[in-house]
Design a protein around this motif. Sequence first.
Motif, PDB file in Angstrom:
ATOM      1  N   ALA A 123      -4.619  -3.622  46.531  1.00 43.58           N
ATOM      2  CA  ALA A 123      -4.876  -2.181  46.613  1.00 43.58           C
ATOM      3  C   ALA A 123      -4.382  -1.581  47.932  1.00 43.58           C
ATOM      4  CB  ALA A 123      -6.367  -1.908  46.439  1.00 43.58           C
ATOM      5  N   SER A 124      -4.526  -2.358  49.008  1.00 44.13           N
ATOM      6  CA  SER A 124      -4.117  -1.863  50.323  1.00 44.13           C
ATOM      7  C   SER A 124      -2.679  -2.220  50.672  1.00 44.13           C
ATOM      8  CB  SER A 124      -5.063  -2.408  51.402  1.00 44.13           C
ATOM      9  OG  SER A 124      -4.981  -3.824  51.464  1.00 44.13           O
ATOM     10  N   GLY A 125      -2.005  -2.967  49.784  1.00 39.20           N
ATOM     11  CA  GLY A 125      -0.626  -3.374  50.047  1.00 39.20           C
ATOM     12  C   GLY A 125      -0.508  -4.367  51.180  1.00 39.20           C
ATOM     13  N   ASP A 126      -1.542  -5.186  51.379  1.00 44.02           N
ATOM     14  CA  ASP A 126      -1.592  -6.133  52.497  1.00 44.02           C
ATOM     15  C   ASP A 126      -0.826  -7.412  52.153  1.00 44.02           C
ATOM     16  OD1 ASP A 126      -2.194  -7.742  54.651  1.00 44.02           O
ATOM     17  OD2 ASP A 126      -4.322  -7.217  54.698  1.00 44.02           O
ATOM     18  N   GLN A 145       0.149  -2.815  42.628  1.00 42.90           N
ATOM     19  CA  GLN A 145      -0.544  -1.812  43.446  1.00 42.90           C
ATOM     20  C   GLN A 145      -0.701  -0.510  42.664  1.00 42.90           C
ATOM     21  OE1 GLN A 145       1.348  -0.519  47.114  1.00 42.90           O
ATOM     22  NE2 GLN A 145      -0.638  -0.417  48.141  1.00 42.90           N
ATOM     23  N   GLY A 146      -1.914   0.025  42.648  1.00 41.42           N
ATOM     24  CA  GLY A 146      -2.200   1.248  41.929  1.00 41.42           C
ATOM     25  C   GLY A 146      -2.554   1.048  40.469  1.00 41.42           C
ATOM     26  N   LYS A 147      -2.432  -0.211  39.988  1.00 39.62           N
ATOM     27  CA  LYS A 147      -2.724  -0.499  38.581  1.00 39.62           C
ATOM     28  C   LYS A 147      -4.047  -1.221  38.392  1.00 39.62           C
ATOM     29  CE  LYS A 147       2.183  -0.783  37.358  1.00 39.62           C
ATOM     30  NZ  LYS A 147       3.250  -1.643  36.814  1.00 39.62           N
ATOM     31  N   LEU A 148      -4.670  -1.645  39.492  1.00 37.84           N
ATOM     32  CA  LEU A 148      -5.928  -2.367  39.406  1.00 37.84           C
ATOM     33  C   LEU A 148      -7.076  -1.438  39.736  1.00 37.84           C
ATOM     34  CD1 LEU A 148      -4.912  -5.657  41.246  1.00 37.84           C
ATOM     35  CD2 LEU A 148      -4.926  -5.226  38.793  1.00 37.84           C
ATOM     36  N   VAL A 149      -8.203  -1.640  39.056  1.00 39.77           N
ATOM     37  CA  VAL A 149      -9.388  -0.832  39.335  1.00 39.77           C
ATOM     38  C   VAL A 149     -10.019  -1.336  40.620  1.00 39.77           C
ATOM     39  CG1 VAL A 149     -11.657  -0.136  38.491  1.00 39.77           C
ATOM     40  CG2 VAL A 149      -9.786  -0.479  36.881  1.00 39.77           C
TER      41      VAL A 149
END
Length: 196
Positions: free
Chosen positions: A102-105, A128-132
């Motif tokens: 989610a944070s792109g880490d 990224q952006g597709k997970l709740v």
Amino acid sequence: MYMIAFIKGFVSSYTTDSVVIDHDGMGWEIAYPHTDSLRLQQEVQIYTYLHIFDGGMNLYGFASQEEKELFLRLISVKGLGPKTAMNMLSKAGYKAIIDSIASGDVTALKKMPGIGAKSASQIVLDLQGKLVPTEIHETPMSSQYAKEITDAIEGLKNLGYKQSELTSCIHYMAENPGLSVEQYMAMGLRFMAKAR
């Protein structure tokens, strides 16, 4: 294609990365990332995914439907197979994986077993952006959980853990009925240490 959604039965035996579930006299061998929480003859319900490949088939198991969904998302990433995804869940944990994506880490993902720089970047690019976010899975502490579990979760909150951090831990505890508050607390601490 229809698959085996879950298996409910008793723990016949287990190793560091798999469990044999006795379901009506039939032994199902399942790759499972949380064998450290199991006890012999314990009744469990494990959510499953059957992976079929040229050389045969493997059955992978998960403590919750959310964990299974994350696994399916991970293996949809080019170059990331089920064994690597299972190792990620076993060593890093559901929350750490979700939060890192989610944070792109990319740095955090690279520290996970079997994940290099290329794979980490691909995971972020694809998912990224597709997970709740884990916060949305927040589960109200209600009568659906045993008092021992709710007391253990409250104890973990008192130690500084947030409700959002404890969501996947609640599901994990619920898969192991009949324990004392102290045992659930110890289980939760081990789970959170692995997830962080």
